[in-house]
Design a protein around this motif. Structure first.
Motif, PDB file in Angstrom:
ATOM      1  N   ARG A  46      -3.575  -4.916  20.460  1.00  0.00           N
ATOM      2  CA  ARG A  46      -3.908  -6.118  19.668  1.00  0.00           C
ATOM      3  C   ARG A  46      -3.391  -5.583  18.345  1.00  0.00           C
ATOM      4  O   ARG A  46      -3.361  -7.182  17.974  1.00  0.00           O
ATOM      5  CB  ARG A  46      -5.162  -5.661  20.320  1.00  0.00           C
ATOM      6  CG  ARG A  46      -6.087  -5.996  21.297  1.00  0.00           C
ATOM      7  CD  ARG A  46      -7.878  -5.170  20.570  1.00  0.00           C
ATOM      8  NE  ARG A  46      -8.300  -6.443  20.009  1.00  0.00           N
ATOM      9  CZ  ARG A  46      -8.792  -7.517  20.652  1.00  0.00           C
ATOM     10  NH1 ARG A  46      -8.836  -8.302  21.604  1.00  0.00           N
ATOM     11  NH2 ARG A  46      -9.243  -7.824  19.797  1.00  0.00           N
ATOM     12  N   ALA A  47      -2.735  -4.956  18.143  1.00  0.00           N
ATOM     13  CA  ALA A  47      -2.209  -4.715  16.586  1.00  0.00           C
ATOM     14  C   ALA A  47      -2.004  -5.988  16.306  1.00  0.00           C
ATOM     15  O   ALA A  47      -1.168  -6.856  15.327  1.00  0.00           O
ATOM     16  CB  ALA A  47      -1.674  -3.608  15.993  1.00  0.00           C
ATOM     17  N   LYS A  48      -0.334  -6.006  17.443  1.00  0.00           N
ATOM     18  CA  LYS A  48       0.461  -7.372  17.666  1.00  0.00           C
ATOM     19  C   LYS A  48      -0.052  -9.047  17.353  1.00  0.00           C
ATOM     20  O   LYS A  48       1.073  -9.605  15.672  1.00  0.00           O
ATOM     21  CB  LYS A  48       1.696  -6.899  18.473  1.00  0.00           C
ATOM     22  CG  LYS A  48       1.691  -5.290  18.429  1.00  0.00           C
ATOM     23  CD  LYS A  48       2.544  -5.784  20.264  1.00  0.00           C
ATOM     24  CE  LYS A  48       3.361  -4.185  20.579  1.00  0.00           C
ATOM     25  NZ  LYS A  48       3.905  -3.766  21.835  1.00  0.00           N
ATOM     26  N   ASP A  49      -0.929  -9.100  17.516  1.00  0.00           N
ATOM     27  CA  ASP A  49      -1.928 -10.407  16.651  1.00  0.00           C
ATOM     28  C   ASP A  49      -2.709 -10.517  16.039  1.00  0.00           C
ATOM     29  O   ASP A  49      -2.901 -11.256  15.306  1.00  0.00           O
ATOM     30  CB  ASP A  49      -2.342 -10.205  18.493  1.00  0.00           C
ATOM     31  CG  ASP A  49      -0.918 -10.267  19.517  1.00  0.00           C
ATOM     32  OD1 ASP A  49       0.301 -11.186  19.215  1.00  0.00           O
ATOM     33  OD2 ASP A  49      -1.337 -10.848  20.643  1.00  0.00           O
ATOM     34  N   ALA A  50      -2.619  -8.974  15.406  1.00  0.00           N
ATOM     35  CA  ALA A  50      -3.884  -8.898  14.600  1.00  0.00           C
ATOM     36  C   ALA A  50      -3.398  -9.952  13.059  1.00  0.00           C
ATOM     37  O   ALA A  50      -2.155 -10.116  12.467  1.00  0.00           O
ATOM     38  CB  ALA A  50      -4.149  -7.543  14.028  1.00  0.00           C
ATOM     39  N   GLU A  51      -4.331 -10.753  12.343  1.00  0.00           N
ATOM     40  CA  GLU A  51      -4.158 -11.426  11.416  1.00  0.00           C
ATOM     41  C   GLU A  51      -4.322  -9.978   9.985  1.00  0.00           C
ATOM     42  O   GLU A  51      -3.509 -10.555   8.786  1.00  0.00           O
ATOM     43  CB  GLU A  51      -5.344 -12.280  10.864  1.00  0.00           C
ATOM     44  CG  GLU A  51      -4.233 -13.946  11.929  1.00  0.00           C
ATOM     45  CD  GLU A  51      -5.837 -14.494  11.345  1.00  0.00           C
ATOM     46  OE1 GLU A  51      -5.921 -14.737  10.765  1.00  0.00           O
ATOM     47  OE2 GLU A  51      -5.355 -15.184  12.317  1.00  0.00           O
ATOM     48  N   LEU A  52      -4.924  -8.645  10.441  1.00  0.00           N
ATOM     49  CA  LEU A  52      -5.290  -7.865   8.919  1.00  0.00           C
ATOM     50  C   LEU A  52      -5.275  -6.766   9.686  1.00  0.00           C
ATOM     51  O   LEU A  52      -6.038  -6.900  10.798  1.00  0.00           O
ATOM     52  CB  LEU A  52      -6.650  -8.301   8.906  1.00  0.00           C
ATOM     53  CG  LEU A  52      -7.333  -7.442   8.015  1.00  0.00           C
ATOM     54  CD1 LEU A  52      -6.766  -7.285   6.658  1.00  0.00           C
ATOM     55  CD2 LEU A  52      -9.356  -7.137   7.114  1.00  0.00           C
ATOM     56  N   LEU A  53      -4.464  -5.503   9.352  1.00  0.00           N
ATOM     57  CA  LEU A  53      -4.746  -4.209   9.762  1.00  0.00           C
ATOM     58  C   LEU A  53      -4.891  -3.337   8.792  1.00  0.00           C
ATOM     59  O   LEU A  53      -4.660  -3.430   7.609  1.00  0.00           O
ATOM     60  CB  LEU A  53      -3.138  -3.776  10.497  1.00  0.00           C
ATOM     61  CG  LEU A  53      -2.356  -4.619  11.358  1.00  0.00           C
ATOM     62  CD1 LEU A  53      -1.089  -4.247  12.032  1.00  0.00           C
ATOM     63  CD2 LEU A  53      -3.542  -4.275  12.802  1.00  0.00           C
ATOM     64  N   LEU A  54      -5.722  -2.398   9.370  1.00  0.00           N
ATOM     65  CA  LEU A  54      -6.540  -1.745   7.932  1.00  0.00           C
ATOM     66  C   LEU A  54      -6.268  -0.249   8.166  1.00  0.00           C
ATOM     67  O   LEU A  54      -6.077   0.660   9.214  1.00  0.00           O
ATOM     68  CB  LEU A  54      -8.211  -1.322   8.130  1.00  0.00           C
ATOM     69  CG  LEU A  54      -8.782  -2.731   8.002  1.00  0.00           C
ATOM     70  CD1 LEU A  54      -9.914  -2.615   8.029  1.00  0.00           C
ATOM     71  CD2 LEU A  54      -8.418  -3.304   6.826  1.00  0.00           C
ATOM     72  N   CYS A  55      -5.189   0.575   7.660  1.00  0.00           N
ATOM     73  CA  CYS A  55      -5.028   2.092   8.161  1.00  0.00           C
ATOM     74  C   CYS A  55      -4.490   2.886   7.102  1.00  0.00           C
ATOM     75  O   CYS A  55      -4.232   2.108   5.667  1.00  0.00           O
ATOM     76  CB  CYS A  55      -3.765   2.026   8.995  1.00  0.00           C
ATOM     77  SG  CYS A  55      -2.607   1.812   7.572  1.00  0.00           S
ATOM     78  N   ALA A  79       1.730  -8.573   3.276  1.00  0.00           N
ATOM     79  CA  ALA A  79       1.438  -8.332   1.797  1.00  0.00           C
ATOM     80  C   ALA A  79       0.533  -6.829   2.091  1.00  0.00           C
ATOM     81  O   ALA A  79      -0.353  -7.280   3.162  1.00  0.00           O
ATOM     82  CB  ALA A  79       0.297  -9.030   1.914  1.00  0.00           C
ATOM     83  N   LEU A  80       0.565  -5.935   1.428  1.00  0.00           N
ATOM     84  CA  LEU A  80      -0.366  -4.804   1.774  1.00  0.00           C
ATOM     85  C   LEU A  80      -0.847  -4.516   0.577  1.00  0.00           C
ATOM     86  O   LEU A  80      -1.011  -4.849  -0.789  1.00  0.00           O
ATOM     87  CB  LEU A  80       0.896  -3.294   1.084  1.00  0.00           C
ATOM     88  CG  LEU A  80       1.639  -3.555   2.579  1.00  0.00           C
ATOM     89  CD1 LEU A  80       2.648  -1.812   2.581  1.00  0.00           C
ATOM     90  CD2 LEU A  80       0.908  -2.760   3.578  1.00  0.00           C
ATOM     91  N   LEU A  81      -2.469  -4.481   0.612  1.00  0.00           N
ATOM     92  CA  LEU A  81      -3.862  -4.641  -0.524  1.00  0.00           C
ATOM     93  C   LEU A  81      -4.064  -2.336   0.269  1.00  0.00           C
ATOM     94  O   LEU A  81      -4.355  -2.169   0.607  1.00  0.00           O
ATOM     95  CB  LEU A  81      -4.496  -4.740   0.417  1.00  0.00           C
ATOM     96  CG  LEU A  81      -5.947  -5.031  -0.191  1.00  0.00           C
ATOM     97  CD1 LEU A  81      -5.569  -5.946  -2.123  1.00  0.00           C
ATOM     98  CD2 LEU A  81      -7.291  -5.376  -0.259  1.00  0.00           C
ATOM     99  N   ILE A  82      -4.050  -1.780  -1.946  1.00  0.00           N
ATOM    100  CA  ILE A  82      -4.380  -0.316  -0.812  1.00  0.00           C
ATOM    101  C   ILE A  82      -5.204   0.377  -1.762  1.00  0.00           C
ATOM    102  O   ILE A  82      -5.541   0.087  -3.268  1.00  0.00           O
ATOM    103  CB  ILE A  82      -2.629  -0.088  -1.392  1.00  0.00           C
ATOM    104  CG1 ILE A  82      -1.137  -0.174  -0.437  1.00  0.00           C
ATOM    105  CG2 ILE A  82      -3.536   2.260  -1.556  1.00  0.00           C
ATOM    106  CD1 ILE A  82      -0.020  -0.059  -1.443  1.00  0.00           C
ATOM    107  N   ASP A  83      -6.634   0.130  -1.064  1.00  0.00           N
ATOM    108  CA  ASP A  83      -7.765   1.009  -1.622  1.00  0.00           C
ATOM    109  C   ASP A  83      -6.886   1.746  -2.358  1.00  0.00           C
ATOM    110  O   ASP A  83      -6.095   2.733  -1.832  1.00  0.00           O
ATOM    111  CB  ASP A  83      -8.409   1.282  -0.325  1.00  0.00           C
ATOM    112  CG  ASP A  83     -10.003   1.443  -1.005  1.00  0.00           C
ATOM    113  OD1 ASP A  83      -9.758   0.800  -2.600  1.00  0.00           O
ATOM    114  OD2 ASP A  83     -10.655   1.568  -0.896  1.00  0.00           O
ATOM    115  N   GLU A  84      -7.595   2.683  -3.534  1.00  0.00           N
ATOM    116  CA  GLU A  84      -7.200   4.085  -4.236  1.00  0.00           C
ATOM    117  C   GLU A  84      -6.319   4.200  -3.996  1.00  0.00           C
ATOM    118  O   GLU A  84      -6.181   4.846  -4.252  1.00  0.00           O
ATOM    119  CB  GLU A  84      -8.292   4.924  -3.292  1.00  0.00           C
ATOM    120  CG  GLU A  84      -9.105   4.438  -2.531  1.00  0.00           C
ATOM    121  CD  GLU A  84     -10.322   5.965  -3.405  1.00  0.00           C
ATOM    122  OE1 GLU A  84     -10.151   6.382  -3.602  1.00  0.00           O
ATOM    123  OE2 GLU A  84     -11.842   6.105  -2.929  1.00  0.00           O
ATOM    124  N   ALA A  85      -5.664   3.400  -5.068  1.00  0.00           N
ATOM    125  CA  ALA A  85      -4.166   3.049  -5.811  1.00  0.00           C
ATOM    126  C   ALA A  85      -3.681   4.303  -6.434  1.00  0.00           C
ATOM    127  O   ALA A  85      -2.913   5.224  -6.621  1.00  0.00           O
ATOM    128  CB  ALA A  85      -3.723   2.308  -5.833  1.00  0.00           C
TER     129      ALA A  85
END
Length: 99
Positions: A46-55, A79-85
Motif C-alpha cells: 500500500r505504501a507505493k500508492d500512499a500520499e503520506l508515509l510516516l516512519c 518532501a520530508l518533514l522530520i519531527d524531533e529534528a
C-alpha cells in the motif's frame, strides 16, 4: 518469511484502510487478520500508492535499514518533514558509526 505473505494483496482494497479513514497500526493489523493477510507486507504494498508515509527518522539515516526497506524508491521526489529534528545529529552520528 510470513506464512500470510501471499494474502498481502488483499489489504490493497481493505475498506477500513481507505480514505476518509486514517488507520493506525492496530487498524492495519485488524484488517489483515480479517482477510488473513500479512500486515507488514500488505502495508508495504500500500505504501507505493500512499500520499503520506510516516516512519522513524532512523529508517532514513541507517543505510542498512534504508536499503532493506527500499525507502529510496518510496521517497523519490517526496518532501520530508522530520519531527524531533534536534535529535538528527546524534542519530546520524550513531548510524554512521562502526559500532
Amino acid at each position: 518469511t510470513c506464512k500470510l505473505v501471499h494474502g498481502a494483496h488483499r489489504l490493497r482494497s481493505a475498506p477500513t484502510l481507505e480514505p476518509p479513514n486514517l488507520p493506525d497500526v492496530e487498524d492495519v493489523v485488524a484488517a489483515a487478520d480479517t482477510v488473513r493477510a500479512c500486515a507488514y507486507f500488505g502495508t508495504r504494498m500500500r505504501a507505493k500508492d500512499a500520499e503520506l508515509l510516516l516512519c522513524p527518522y532512523n529508517y532514513l539515516l541507517d543505510p542498512v535499514v534504508r536499503a532493506a526497506s527500499d525507502l529510496d524508491s518510496l521517497l523519490n521526489g517526496a518532501a520530508l518533514l522530520i519531527d524531533e529534528a534536534h535529535n538528527l545529529e546524534d542519530a546520524a552520528r550513531e548510524a554512521a558509526s562502526a559500532e
